[in-house]
Design a protein around this motif. Structure first.
Motif, PDB file in Angstrom:
ATOM      1  N   ASN A 112       0.806  -1.226   0.000  1.00 24.72           N
ATOM      2  CA  ASN A 112       0.000   0.000   0.000  1.00 24.72           C
ATOM      3  C   ASN A 112       0.840   1.279   0.000  1.00 24.72           C
ATOM      4  O   ASN A 112       0.287   2.380   0.110  1.00 24.72           O
ATOM      5  N   THR A 117       0.160   4.922  -2.167  1.00 25.95           N
ATOM      6  CA  THR A 117      -1.292   5.111  -2.296  1.00 25.95           C
ATOM      7  C   THR A 117      -1.754   5.968  -1.121  1.00 25.95           C
ATOM      8  O   THR A 117      -0.976   6.248  -0.208  1.00 25.95           O
ATOM      9  N   GLN A 118      -3.045   6.320  -1.126  1.00 28.93           N
ATOM     10  CA  GLN A 118      -3.594   7.107  -0.010  1.00 28.93           C
ATOM     11  C   GLN A 118      -3.643   6.310   1.291  1.00 28.93           C
ATOM     12  O   GLN A 118      -3.877   6.880   2.355  1.00 28.93           O
ATOM     13  N   LYS A 163      -1.112   4.513   2.678  1.00 32.74           N
ATOM     14  CA  LYS A 163       0.139   4.512   3.459  1.00 32.74           C
ATOM     15  C   LYS A 163       0.094   5.475   4.663  1.00 32.74           C
ATOM     16  O   LYS A 163       0.527   5.109   5.754  1.00 32.74           O
ATOM     17  N   SER A 223      -0.124   9.466 -10.034  1.00 33.63           N
ATOM     18  CA  SER A 223      -0.731  10.261  -8.948  1.00 33.63           C
ATOM     19  C   SER A 223       0.373  10.898  -8.124  1.00 33.63           C
ATOM     20  O   SER A 223       1.540  10.520  -8.243  1.00 33.63           O
ATOM     21  N   HIS A 261       0.880  10.431  -4.996  1.00 34.36           N
ATOM     22  CA  HIS A 261       1.443   9.416  -4.101  1.00 34.36           C
ATOM     23  C   HIS A 261       2.448   8.533  -4.830  1.00 34.36           C
ATOM     24  O   HIS A 261       3.479   8.153  -4.276  1.00 34.36           O
ATOM     25  N   GLU A 262       2.171   8.210  -6.095  1.00 36.69           N
ATOM     26  CA  GLU A 262       3.142   7.452  -6.893  1.00 36.69           C
ATOM     27  C   GLU A 262       4.377   8.304  -7.199  1.00 36.69           C
ATOM     28  O   GLU A 262       5.505   7.820  -7.157  1.00 36.69           O
TER      29      GLU A 262
END
Length: 476
Positions: A203, A206-207, A209, A329, A331-332
């Motif tokens: 995870n 991603t949102q 984490k 994104s 996050h990525e």
């Protein structure tokens, strides 16, 4: 009784229970105050993120008479465990919080828990700034000691996200200290926390984490409160392969040093404080790429010769979850060697803005990403203590420009100067809190060991200015 007295778990309980404020060294106090200031700034900035907004909305369904501050908000409060959760999510929402060695994010799991808990004490039992500093440092210490029980923990993780494992235990230890739990209750707090611990690394980027850090804060606080209620767990949780050993393939627990003149790990090993919000491994990439850009620009009339670039090679350690050739994104992008290298080549430096959607999707960056390749030299080990990054840009005429970074500015070997730490805090908090509250937090943290009632910190974190405080709470 003789048997259990010699366990590592019993030994940890004894140390958590027995450490006192006189044992905090000047360096530990100074380093932990820097960590606290940085974590508060990062957390306040994080309150503006989508993931933080979502968890705050969700948490509003839990209301109670007992409540703690949500950082950056004077309009609503939450029960202590949910305040710890939301503020912990805020701290890690942009991957902008501190990083330690062996690898974890130590402060975000502990600080939101002890601040939320400090507000839940009855008026007559004030928690001082020194109480808060001691509890915080006990929580940091426990995380570091647990990480040292495994050699694999020294490298960037592969299976579990460390804050979800050791952060939960550190939060429980810190809250146990603040609640003044006895040795038996400390053992139980650790046992309860262990059953809350662990989250898979899949995870990352991603949102989800940031929830690992919010949950670590929340679950540690909950574990200490349940232990206070008398809930009992396995008294040898730190000793057993099926206890904390479940998270590591090479777990080898040891007893802690004796309490007299206790040697704090934070004295021996400082944290890294980030200058931009992304995975720590990308910070070497950013410094090397910025330096290559400076060399390229010097030789081509102050413009990056973008159309003449043939290829970009990044020599980095093999860290699979930070190898993202085409991040979609924010996050990525925060977990992409390639993205950070290309951004730093284009812009000359990295900032909070680098991860805005319009910057992630700009055509020039996408074009450069297509020309970027990773290489993993065998000597480049995935450890925050020893990794390096080399960036090489080859132009169509065959000329190659390279630079290598072995220690970026902000790493524990090259710590941020006090004024740069303050600038980071101010820039993070700008637009979230008024100047007066912002300056009040800096002043309070710098004088934390002299603060008689640390509720002053929560008042300022909610955005109220120092004028809202009764005279007796002020010391500046």
């Amino acid at each position: 009784m003789g048997m259990t007295r010699c366990t590592v778990t019993g030994n940890f309980a004894k140390v958590i229970n027995g450490l006192n404020a006189n044992q905090l060294t000047d360096q530990v106090i100074q380093r932990s105050k820097r960590m606290i200031l940085d974590t508060l700034g990062v957390g306040l900035l994080g309150t503006s993120t989508e993931v933080c907004h979502k968890v705050a909305q969700y948490s509003k369904i839990y209301s109670s008479d007992l409540s703690s501050t949500i950082w950056g908000h004077s309009d609503f409060r939450l029960p202590p465990v949910y305040a710890a959760f939301v503020n912990g999510v805020a701290v890690h929402s942009m991957d902008f919080d501190d990083t330690w060695h062996p690898a974890t994010h130590p402060s975000g799991a502990v600080l939101p828990a002890v601040i939320a808990l400090s507000e839940a004490f009855p008026q007559k039992k004030k928690i001082s700034g020194l109480d808060l500093l001691l509890a915080f440092n006990v929580g940091i210490e426990v995380q570091g000691r647990l990480l040292h029980f495994s050699r694999e923990a020294r490298n960037i993780p592969r299976r579990f996200h460390p804050p979800a494992v050791v952060g939960t235990m550190g939060s429980a230890a810190a809250c146990a200290k603040l609640l003044a739990l006895d040795q038996q209750e400390c053992k139980n707090a650790l046992a309860i926390a262990a059953s809350y611990a662990g989250a898979p690394l899949a995870n990352a980027a991603t949102q989800i984490k940031p929830l690992h850090v919010g949950n670590a804060a929340k679950h540690g606080l909950e574990a200490a409160c349940l232990a206070l209620q008398g809930l009992q767990g396995n008294k040898q949780i730190l000793d057993m392969e099926s206890g904390m050993g479940a998270f590591y393939t090479d777990y080898n627990p040891q007893t802690l040093p004796i309490l007299q003149s206790y040697p704090w790990l934070l004295d021996q090993q400082d944290v890294a404080i980030k200058r931009f919000p992304a995975h720590l491994a990308t910070h070497w990439v950013a410094d090397a790429a910025s330096s290559v850009r400076r060399k390229l620009v010097q030789s081509s009339e102050n413009l990056l010769p973008l159309d003449k670039i043939e290829k970009v090679i990044l020599k980095v350690p093999e860290v699979r979850y930070v190898n993202r050739p085409s991040p979609a994104s924010e996050h990525e992008a925060r977990h992409s060697f390639q993205f950070v290298a290309c951004s730093a080549l284009l812009d000359g430096s990295m900032s909070v803005q680098s991860f805005a959607s319009e910057n992630i999707h700009r055509p020039a960056l996408r074009e450069l990403l297509c020309k970027t390749q990773l290489e993993h030299p065998p000597d480049n080990t995935p450890s925050f203590d020893s990794l390096y990054c080399e960036v090489s840009v080859t132009l169509q005429d065959g000329n190659t420009t390279s630079d290598r970074c072995t220690t970026f500015y902000g790493h524990w070997r090259k710590p941020l100067k006090k004024e740069d730490l303050e600038k980071k805090f101010q820039s993070n908090v700008h637009g979230i809190l008024q100047t007066e509250a912002m300056e009040g937090i800096i002043e309070t943290v710098y004088n934390l060991e002299k603060v008689e009632d640390c509720s002053v910190l929560s008042t300022l974190l909610s955005g109220q200015s120092a004028r809202a405080l009764p005279k007796k709470l002020r010391f500046f």
